[in-house]
Scaffold this active site. Sequence first.
Site, PDB file in Angstrom:
ATOM      1  CE  LYS A 158      32.511 -30.771  40.939  1.00 45.97           C
ATOM      2  NZ  LYS A 158      31.328 -30.959  40.370  1.00 45.97           N
ATOM      3  NE  ARG A 159      37.981 -27.406  44.723  1.00 46.72           N
ATOM      4  CZ  ARG A 159      36.728 -27.943  45.456  1.00 46.72           C
ATOM      5  NH1 ARG A 159      35.830 -28.147  45.048  1.00 46.72           N
ATOM      6  NH2 ARG A 159      37.154 -28.278  46.788  1.00 46.72           N
TER       7      ARG A 159
END
Length: 370
Positions: free
Chosen positions: A235-236
């Site tokens: 998700k980063r």
Amino acid sequence: MTVRVRFAPSPTGMFHVGGARSALQNWIFAQQNGGVFVLRIEDTDAARNRPEWTEGILSALDWIGIERGSYEGPYFQSTYAGEHTAAATRLYGEGRAYYCGCTRDEVIARTGNTHTGYDGFCRDRALGPGEGRALRFRTPDEGETVVVDMVRGEPTFENKLLEDFVIARSDGSAVFLLANVVDDMTMGITHVIRAEEHLPNTPKQQLLWEALGVKPPVWGHVPVIVNEKRQKLSKRRDKVALESYRDEGYLAAAMRNYLMLLGWAPSGDREIVPWSVVEEEFKLPEVSHSPAFFDVKKLRAFNGDYIRALDSEEFAAVCAPWLGGTDTIPAPPWEPAAFDSGVFAAVAPLAQTRIAVLSEIVDYVDFLFL
Ligand code: GLU
């Protein structure tokens, strides 16, 4: 035996596309076997206990076609803390677990290695519960644990290589490995289909099932999803939230079809097939053992094909949120009164041949209404 599967997300504030794939695979498996799909929210981490996050999971599932009311739950892991503690207490009482007061630094100082697991120092010290003492499961010194896995076959783990792992913290609360097993037992889960990143946990969890005297489930570990650099989708780094695809104008039907094609394909030389074909043909043993590439370009092209397959009324209906705006979709740049549905209807057929995601409809027609 009734097949009971579950999807057990930890709330994180967004719904990962990998989670959506696991949910769909479980859902299809339940359908194919006349079974039950259970939703369990693994909310034991207090920071992850936000009601709106649970709501986000339910609405993302709804969107992808797993609708409220058609499954059992949601159950909340936090409400089963009593069962978790009872299991830990039982394992301790039966000598299957022991208290350990070692800090990580002490273990490293003894083993000289940050990678090896616990060295068993407290195994036979007969410590009782107390401040700073975690409860560890005593793994067998001999033999092997064979995991029956619908995707991977029979991965086999040597027990002597499995460290005595922590099952409860010093405050008595169970860690994931135990809580997850106890909940699966409590909910009568027969098949655990989840991401491959949990495979290393599986021999430990299977030992817990056996120690608690219940037949372990059949497992199914599905390879992870990676980006174009073959890195695990994160998700980063990557766009992973199902909601952001939804709000950009991907159609749910395109998204779920695409997610099922990650590591699997229907029969014949086809990719875009009716959902009923996916439901009929999907088989876990056919899923590829390699990580699946989440190809956003391909998904986009796929979505464009789905858009072109809509009839004109359906196309107008799916465009409507972008032409007016919603809570999550920004309002278009024109004055609401300037919008003319007759003019839109006249250009819609051409627009439908050109756009790949629905948000693009705004740029395509704005000059008409600005
Ligand atoms: N809450 C865990 C996760 O989201 C569940 C893992 C499992 O399916 O057992 O990774």
